[in-house]
Design an enzyme around this catalytic site. Structure first.
Site, short mmCIF file in Angstrom:
data_model
loop_
_atom_site.label_atom_id
_atom_site.label_comp_id
_atom_site.label_asym_id
_atom_site.label_seq_id
_atom_site.Cartn_x
_atom_site.Cartn_y
_atom_site.Cartn_z
N ASN A 10 0.60 -1.52 0.01
CA ASN A 10 0.29 0.16 0.18
C ASN A 10 1.07 1.25 0.05
O ASN A 10 1.31 1.82 0.96
CB ASN A 10 -0.65 -0.14 1.45
CG ASN A 10 -1.95 1.24 1.48
OD1 ASN A 10 -2.04 2.50 0.30
ND2 ASN A 10 -2.40 1.47 3.26
N TRP A 11 1.07 2.17 -1.52
CA TRP A 11 2.02 2.70 -1.49
C TRP A 11 1.14 4.38 -0.90
O TRP A 11 2.26 5.53 -0.49
CB TRP A 11 2.33 3.42 -3.16
CG TRP A 11 3.38 2.42 -3.05
CD1 TRP A 11 4.12 1.06 -2.80
CD2 TRP A 11 3.89 2.29 -4.12
NE1 TRP A 11 4.81 0.44 -3.38
CE2 TRP A 11 4.79 1.13 -4.39
CE3 TRP A 11 3.77 2.79 -5.72
CZ2 TRP A 11 5.75 0.89 -5.33
CZ3 TRP A 11 4.17 2.20 -6.93
CH2 TRP A 11 5.68 1.78 -6.99
N LYS A 12 -0.19 4.14 -0.55
CA LYS A 12 -0.52 5.67 0.12
C LYS A 12 -0.38 6.66 -0.63
O LYS A 12 -0.10 6.23 -2.24
CB LYS A 12 0.02 5.78 1.44
CG LYS A 12 -0.31 4.63 2.67
CD LYS A 12 0.15 4.61 3.84
CE LYS A 12 -0.08 3.26 5.05
NZ LYS A 12 -0.25 3.67 6.08
N HIS A 92 -9.56 1.63 4.52
CA HIS A 92 -8.47 1.64 5.60
C HIS A 92 -8.25 2.60 6.35
O HIS A 92 -9.84 3.70 6.15
CB HIS A 92 -7.31 2.52 4.36
CG HIS A 92 -6.39 1.68 5.28
ND1 HIS A 92 -5.75 3.16 6.40
CD2 HIS A 92 -5.16 1.44 4.91
CE1 HIS A 92 -4.47 2.91 6.22
NE2 HIS A 92 -3.88 1.88 5.40
N GLU A 94 -7.01 5.24 7.90
CA GLU A 94 -6.55 6.73 7.22
C GLU A 94 -7.88 6.72 6.34
O GLU A 94 -8.62 8.30 6.38
CB GLU A 94 -5.74 6.74 6.48
CG GLU A 94 -3.94 6.61 6.60
CD GLU A 94 -2.87 6.14 6.62
OE1 GLU A 94 -3.09 5.76 5.15
OE2 GLU A 94 -2.26 5.44 7.32
N GLU A 164 -5.86 -4.21 10.36
CA GLU A 164 -4.48 -3.24 10.61
C GLU A 164 -5.37 -2.49 12.26
O GLU A 164 -5.90 -1.60 11.72
CB GLU A 164 -4.74 -2.67 9.23
CG GLU A 164 -4.27 -3.61 8.25
CD GLU A 164 -3.77 -1.82 6.85
OE1 GLU A 164 -2.63 -2.46 6.80
OE2 GLU A 164 -4.76 -1.09 7.21
N GLY A 170 1.93 2.59 10.73
CA GLY A 170 3.07 3.47 10.30
C GLY A 170 3.16 4.26 11.71
O GLY A 170 5.09 5.16 11.53
N SER A 209 3.38 -2.20 10.42
CA SER A 209 4.46 -1.79 10.99
C SER A 209 5.16 -3.31 10.27
O SER A 209 5.83 -3.24 11.66
CB SER A 209 4.45 -1.28 12.15
OG SER A 209 4.52 0.17 12.75
N GLY A 230 2.98 -0.68 4.18
CA GLY A 230 2.94 0.35 4.14
C GLY A 230 4.07 0.28 3.49
O GLY A 230 4.83 0.37 2.64
N GLY A 231 4.59 1.60 5.30
CA GLY A 231 5.94 2.35 5.08
C GLY A 231 7.16 0.95 4.28
O GLY A 231 7.79 1.87 3.25
#
Ligand code: PGA
Length: 248
Positions: A10-12, A92, A94, A164, A170, A209, A230-231
């Site tokens: 997930n590149w956001k 998600h 976010e 999640e 994150g 994470s 993600g990250g």
């Protein structure tokens, strides 16, 4: 039937033309694991093109609640499908917290994603406040129940759920393998009660994470079928590393 593991990136709101090209060049090929990619909507078409000779699914991080019309700035699920996208994230945290997506909105988007022929990757997870109050299971159950009316039974086996916990996204603080396994088992049981024994086929990913250090322990848990990353998905070394761990 054994569930095939799945790692999704997930590149956001990150990525660039050159990152797309770097991934096309450097992303490994993993026989025993599916690897799905969720770039921004702007990079979707390029990624579909770059990966067209490969097995990787490319999907959207979000779709509009509407099919078409005067909704400036939105991207419709059927446009994603037309471009060759095969899946979409929905729910998600976010989107829920920063863009005000209620359970009702998530349920509508879930339906629209299915109708467009895309695979929904439903994200659920409790806030730290809910976890501290001992209400984590209740919170996740409520998020699952909100979309159940939209579950298309024959397609359910292809759906993906990502657990999640909001406090792990994150933050560098992943949930423990016990916390993850317990919640994944709870989700699988819940799906079981609402489907015709498809719970053994639905894939449940953990997200929050995930990195090359914690992936090995997490993937050993019985009900963990892979990760939503993600990250650590923004770098081919770390993402390949996670995929390799899951693949072995
Ligand atoms: P993270 O994000 O791996 O950076 O914690 C996961 C996600 O939000 O899907």
């Amino acid at each position: 039937m054994a569930r095939k593991s799945l790692v999704a990136a997930n590149w956001k709101l990150n990525g660039s033309h050159s990152l797309c090209e770097q991934f096309a060049r450097d992303l490994g090929v993993f026989d025993a694991t599916d690897v799905w990619l969720f770039p921004t909507a702007l990079h979707l078409s390029l990624m579909v093109d770059l990966f067209k000779q490969r097995q990787n699914v490319v999907g959207a991080q979000n779709v509009a609640i509407q099919q078409s019309g005067a909704y400036t700035g939105e991207v419709a699920a059927n446009m994603v499908a037309e471009l060759g996208g095969k899946a979409a994230l929905v729910g998600h945290s976010e989107r829920r917290s920063l863009f005000g997506e209620s359970d009702e909105i998530v349920a509508s988007k879930f339906k629209i994603i299915q109708t467009a022929g895309l695979i929904p990757v439903l994200c659920v997870g409790e806030s730290l406040e809910k976890r501290d109050k001992g209400m984590a299971y209740e919170a996740v159950q409520q998020q699952l129940q909100a979309v159940e009316a939209s579950w298309d039974q024959p397609d359910l086996r292809h759906h993906v759920i990502a657990y999640e916990p909001v406090w792990a996204i994150g933050t560098g603080r992943a949930a423990s393998s016990e916390q993850v396994q317990e919640m994944h088992m709870f989700i699988r049981d819940h799906v079981n009660q609402n489907s015709n024994n498809l719970e053994s086929e639905i894939r449940i990913l953990y997200g929050g994470s995930v990195n090359v250090e914690n992936a090995a322990e997490l993937i050993q848990q019985q009900d963990v079928d892979g990760f939503l990353v993600g990250g650590a998905s923004l770098n081919t070394d770390s993402f390949n590393g996670i995929c390799e761990i899951v693949n072995s």
